[in-house]
Write a protein that holds these residues in place. Structure first.
Motif, PDB file in Angstrom:
ATOM      1  N   TRP A 222       0.855  -1.178   0.000  1.00  0.00           N
ATOM      2  CA  TRP A 222       0.000   0.000   0.000  1.00  0.00           C
ATOM      3  C   TRP A 222       0.891   1.227   0.000  1.00  0.00           C
ATOM      4  O   TRP A 222       1.783   1.356   0.854  1.00  0.00           O
ATOM      5  N   LEU A 223       0.677   2.134  -0.941  1.00  0.00           N
ATOM      6  CA  LEU A 223       1.415   3.385  -0.995  1.00  0.00           C
ATOM      7  C   LEU A 223       0.478   4.499  -0.557  1.00  0.00           C
ATOM      8  O   LEU A 223      -0.565   4.725  -1.180  1.00  0.00           O
ATOM      9  N   ASN A 224       0.850   5.147   0.551  1.00  0.00           N
ATOM     10  CA  ASN A 224      -0.004   6.189   1.133  1.00  0.00           C
ATOM     11  C   ASN A 224      -1.427   5.670   1.356  1.00  0.00           C
ATOM     12  O   ASN A 224      -2.409   6.316   0.984  1.00  0.00           O
ATOM     13  N   GLU A 225      -1.492   4.467   1.924  1.00  0.00           N
ATOM     14  CA  GLU A 225      -2.743   3.801   2.328  1.00  0.00           C
ATOM     15  C   GLU A 225      -3.574   3.265   1.164  1.00  0.00           C
ATOM     16  O   GLU A 225      -4.619   2.640   1.379  1.00  0.00           O
ATOM     17  N   LYS A 226      -3.149   3.469  -0.068  1.00  0.00           N
ATOM     18  CA  LYS A 226      -3.906   2.979  -1.219  1.00  0.00           C
ATOM     19  C   LYS A 226      -3.262   1.687  -1.743  1.00  0.00           C
ATOM     20  O   LYS A 226      -2.040   1.599  -1.855  1.00  0.00           O
ATOM     21  N   GLY A 229      -0.018  -3.007  -4.857  1.00  0.00           N
ATOM     22  CA  GLY A 229       0.361  -4.273  -5.464  1.00  0.00           C
ATOM     23  C   GLY A 229      -0.173  -5.456  -4.690  1.00  0.00           C
ATOM     24  O   GLY A 229      -0.333  -5.407  -3.469  1.00  0.00           O
ATOM     25  N   ARG A 230      -0.467  -6.543  -5.439  1.00  0.00           N
ATOM     26  CA  ARG A 230      -0.881  -7.804  -4.830  1.00  0.00           C
ATOM     27  C   ARG A 230      -0.450  -8.974  -5.732  1.00  0.00           C
ATOM     28  O   ARG A 230      -1.208  -9.933  -5.924  1.00  0.00           O
ATOM     29  N   GLY A 275       1.496  -6.149 -16.534  1.00  0.00           N
ATOM     30  CA  GLY A 275       0.408  -6.178 -15.565  1.00  0.00           C
ATOM     31  C   GLY A 275      -0.324  -4.846 -15.495  1.00  0.00           C
ATOM     32  O   GLY A 275       0.170  -3.811 -15.942  1.00  0.00           O
ATOM     33  N   ARG A 276      -1.510  -4.894 -14.909  1.00  0.00           N
ATOM     34  CA  ARG A 276      -2.318  -3.684 -14.785  1.00  0.00           C
ATOM     35  C   ARG A 276      -2.359  -3.229 -13.327  1.00  0.00           C
ATOM     36  O   ARG A 276      -2.188  -4.018 -12.406  1.00  0.00           O
ATOM     37  N   PRO A 277      -2.641  -1.942 -13.087  1.00  0.00           N
ATOM     38  CA  PRO A 277      -2.746  -1.447 -11.719  1.00  0.00           C
ATOM     39  C   PRO A 277      -3.884  -2.123 -10.953  1.00  0.00           C
ATOM     40  O   PRO A 277      -4.858  -2.610 -11.551  1.00  0.00           O
ATOM     41  N   VAL A 278      -3.782  -2.140  -9.642  1.00  0.00           N
ATOM     42  CA  VAL A 278      -4.836  -2.694  -8.793  1.00  0.00           C
ATOM     43  C   VAL A 278      -6.154  -1.961  -9.043  1.00  0.00           C
ATOM     44  O   VAL A 278      -7.230  -2.568  -9.063  1.00  0.00           O
ATOM     45  N   SER A 279      -6.078  -0.643  -9.258  1.00  0.00           N
ATOM     46  CA  SER A 279      -7.284   0.160  -9.492  1.00  0.00           C
ATOM     47  C   SER A 279      -8.032  -0.240 -10.756  1.00  0.00           C
ATOM     48  O   SER A 279      -9.204   0.066 -10.922  1.00  0.00           O
ATOM     49  N   GLU A 280      -7.331  -0.968 -11.645  1.00  0.00           N
ATOM     50  CA  GLU A 280      -7.960  -1.437 -12.888  1.00  0.00           C
ATOM     51  C   GLU A 280      -8.217  -2.936 -12.860  1.00  0.00           C
ATOM     52  O   GLU A 280      -8.452  -3.555 -13.898  1.00  0.00           O
ATOM     53  N   GLY A 281      -8.160  -3.527 -11.672  1.00  0.00           N
ATOM     54  CA  GLY A 281      -8.444  -4.948 -11.528  1.00  0.00           C
ATOM     55  C   GLY A 281      -7.241  -5.855 -11.701  1.00  0.00           C
ATOM     56  O   GLY A 281      -7.376  -7.081 -11.674  1.00  0.00           O
ATOM     57  N   GLY A 282      -6.049  -5.280 -11.877  1.00  0.00           N
ATOM     58  CA  GLY A 282      -4.845  -6.079 -12.037  1.00  0.00           C
ATOM     59  C   GLY A 282      -4.194  -6.414 -10.711  1.00  0.00           C
ATOM     60  O   GLY A 282      -4.706  -6.075  -9.637  1.00  0.00           O
ATOM     61  N   SER A 283      -3.046  -7.088 -10.781  1.00  0.00           N
ATOM     62  CA  SER A 283      -2.324  -7.445  -9.559  1.00  0.00           C
ATOM     63  C   SER A 283      -1.375  -6.343  -9.124  1.00  0.00           C
ATOM     64  O   SER A 283      -0.746  -6.446  -8.066  1.00  0.00           O
ATOM     65  N   GLY A 284      -1.293  -5.280  -9.913  1.00  0.00           N
ATOM     66  CA  GLY A 284      -0.471  -4.149  -9.512  1.00  0.00           C
ATOM     67  C   GLY A 284       1.016  -4.462  -9.580  1.00  0.00           C
ATOM     68  O   GLY A 284       1.456  -5.369 -10.289  1.00  0.00           O
ATOM     69  N   TYR A 285       1.779  -3.725  -8.773  1.00  0.00           N
ATOM     70  CA  TYR A 285       3.234  -3.770  -8.880  1.00  0.00           C
ATOM     71  C   TYR A 285       3.862  -3.754  -7.488  1.00  0.00           C
ATOM     72  O   TYR A 285       3.225  -3.388  -6.500  1.00  0.00           O
ATOM     73  N   SER A 286       5.135  -4.111  -7.443  1.00  0.00           N
ATOM     74  CA  SER A 286       5.860  -4.136  -6.170  1.00  0.00           C
ATOM     75  C   SER A 286       6.909  -3.045  -6.083  1.00  0.00           C
ATOM     76  O   SER A 286       7.740  -3.051  -5.179  1.00  0.00           O
ATOM     77  N   CYS A 287       6.890  -2.126  -7.025  1.00  0.00           N
ATOM     78  CA  CYS A 287       7.749  -0.947  -6.965  1.00  0.00           C
ATOM     79  C   CYS A 287       7.180   0.092  -7.919  1.00  0.00           C
ATOM     80  O   CYS A 287       6.427  -0.232  -8.843  1.00  0.00           O
ATOM     81  N   ILE A 288       7.544   1.335  -7.696  1.00  0.00           N
ATOM     82  CA  ILE A 288       7.056   2.416  -8.549  1.00  0.00           C
ATOM     83  C   ILE A 288       7.703   2.352  -9.924  1.00  0.00           C
ATOM     84  O   ILE A 288       7.079   2.667 -10.943  1.00  0.00           O
ATOM     85  N   ALA A 289       8.961   1.914  -9.966  1.00  0.00           N
ATOM     86  CA  ALA A 289       9.673   1.877 -11.250  1.00  0.00           C
ATOM     87  C   ALA A 289       8.928   1.043 -12.282  1.00  0.00           C
ATOM     88  O   ALA A 289       8.936   1.376 -13.482  1.00  0.00           O
ATOM     89  N   GLU A 290       8.275  -0.036 -11.846  1.00  0.00           N
ATOM     90  CA  GLU A 290       7.620  -0.906 -12.824  1.00  0.00           C
ATOM     91  C   GLU A 290       6.418  -0.228 -13.471  1.00  0.00           C
ATOM     92  O   GLU A 290       6.240  -0.315 -14.691  1.00  0.00           O
ATOM     93  N   ILE A 291       5.600   0.452 -12.672  1.00  0.00           N
ATOM     94  CA  ILE A 291       4.460   1.132 -13.291  1.00  0.00           C
ATOM     95  C   ILE A 291       4.949   2.280 -14.179  1.00  0.00           C
ATOM     96  O   ILE A 291       4.362   2.558 -15.235  1.00  0.00           O
TER      97      ILE A 291
END
Length: 338
Positions: A222-226, A229-230, A275-291
């Motif tokens: 969670w970045l700033n409570e949001k 990644g998962r 991968g897609r962001p969590v906000s778009e139903g994806g598994s998100g990421y484990s670092c900012i660099a990847e997004i």
């Protein structure tokens, strides 16, 4: 078994922690520190196991409430911290974003760098940074701790040397890394002190999630409570932990207390692409660099900023019932001051 190190001197004070992470008991009758226990693991492990069992059934002496804020990383400093890059999908995306071809050998021969291990951050310690211009990033990872691993140990034998697992925030300064790598001599300034989860756990604590040297659970951030990644840690992991340990031991003995990391946990998208962001139903990421790399590939430039002073990152892994396995890494970025 779950073990932690309370803040006390350079190497902490060893405690056994209950399965539900609510209680702890001193383990200094067995070993003063986790490193001391690992140095004599064959003798210490059964004694610590007995203490752990007693704590979970309500027995033991000097039981107290477990507070992650009192913890250093399980190994506050280590003889060796070798971080791999087992999720080659992550490497491929980063290289694609900067137009660099990826050698085929990356799929067969693990990447690994030797990180600074003399001053790990505690799991709830602030992340000190000199400048936001350095590109402050987190990297959510998993790591193992070994006992003594002989040189040239093969993968099948390396599995027996994995004694504990932890979560990692491998802090990275993205703005410094390209110039360092361009020198052809690896990371240094771009990799400041990392932080590890409040507790280290034996592989049996993972039950059916520990299969073939991989952890088959989502790694949550969670970045700033949001939710950020998962990704499933057991998916898209090109090299298992035994393979990483064997790679690290190819030409050297690994001393007890060696930490070997997985690298940034990363999943491909359902279509095989990024991968897609969590906000778009994806598994998100484990670092900012990847997004940012995905934004660069899709839009020509990144739009997600790196971390700023005051930003907070939380990293956790939960069992099937939603209970934290390792305790959470929960850190805030602050301006460094002497």
């Amino acid at each position: 078994m779950k073990l932690a190190s309370l803040k006390d001197g350079r190497d902490g004070r060893l405690v056994v922690v209950s399965k539900d992470l609510t209680k702890a008991a001193p383990a200094t009758d067995v070993a003063p520190t986790l490193q001391a226990a690992l140095d004599d693991w064959g003798h210490c492990r059964p004694l610590l196991d007995a203490m752990y069992h007693s704590l979970n059934v309500g027995g033991g002496r000097e039981i107290f409430d477990f507070d992650p804020a009192r913890c250093a990383s399980p190994l506050p400093r280590a003889y060796q911290w070798a971080d791999g890059s087992a999720y080659v999908n992550h490497v491929e995306l980063v290289r694609q974003a900067r137009g660099a071809e990826m050698p085929e050998s990356f799929w067969t021969d693990p990447l690994m760098y030797q990180g600074g291990s003399d001053s790990f951050l505690g799991p709830t310690d602030d992340i000190p940074a000199i400048s936001e211009d350095h590109g402050i990033d987190f990297e959510a990872e998993i790591a193992v701790i070994t006992d003594d691993v002989p040189m040239a140990t093969v993968t099948e034998a390396a599995a027996e040397h994995i004694q504990l697992l932890m979560l990692v925030n491998d802090v990275s300064l993205r703005g410094l890394i390209p110039a360092e790598l361009a020198k052809g001599f690896g990371f240094f300034h771009g990799k400041p002190s990392s932080a590890f989860s409040p507790v280290a756990v034996t592989p049996d604590e993972l039950g059916g999630a520990w299969v073939d040297g991989k952890v088959h659970r989502p790694l949550l951030s969670w970045l700033n409570e949001k939710p950020f990644g998962r990704p499933e840690a057991g998916v898209d992991m090109t090299f298992s932990f035994p393979e990483l340990v064997a790679h690290a031991a190819k030409t050297r003995l690994l001393s007890a207390g060696t930490i070997v990391g997985s690298g940034t946990v990363s999943n491909r998208g359902a279509d095989g692409g990024p991968g897609r962001p969590v906000s778009e139903g994806g598994s998100g990421y484990s670092c900012i660099a990847e997004i940012r790399t995905i934004e660069t590939i899709a839009q020509g430039k990144p739009s997600t900023p790196f971390m700023k002073f005051g930003d907070r990152i939380r990293i956790d892994m939960q069992d099937e019932d939603g209970h934290s396995i390792f305790g959470a890494i929960d850190q805030k970025v602050v301006r460094y001051g002497r």
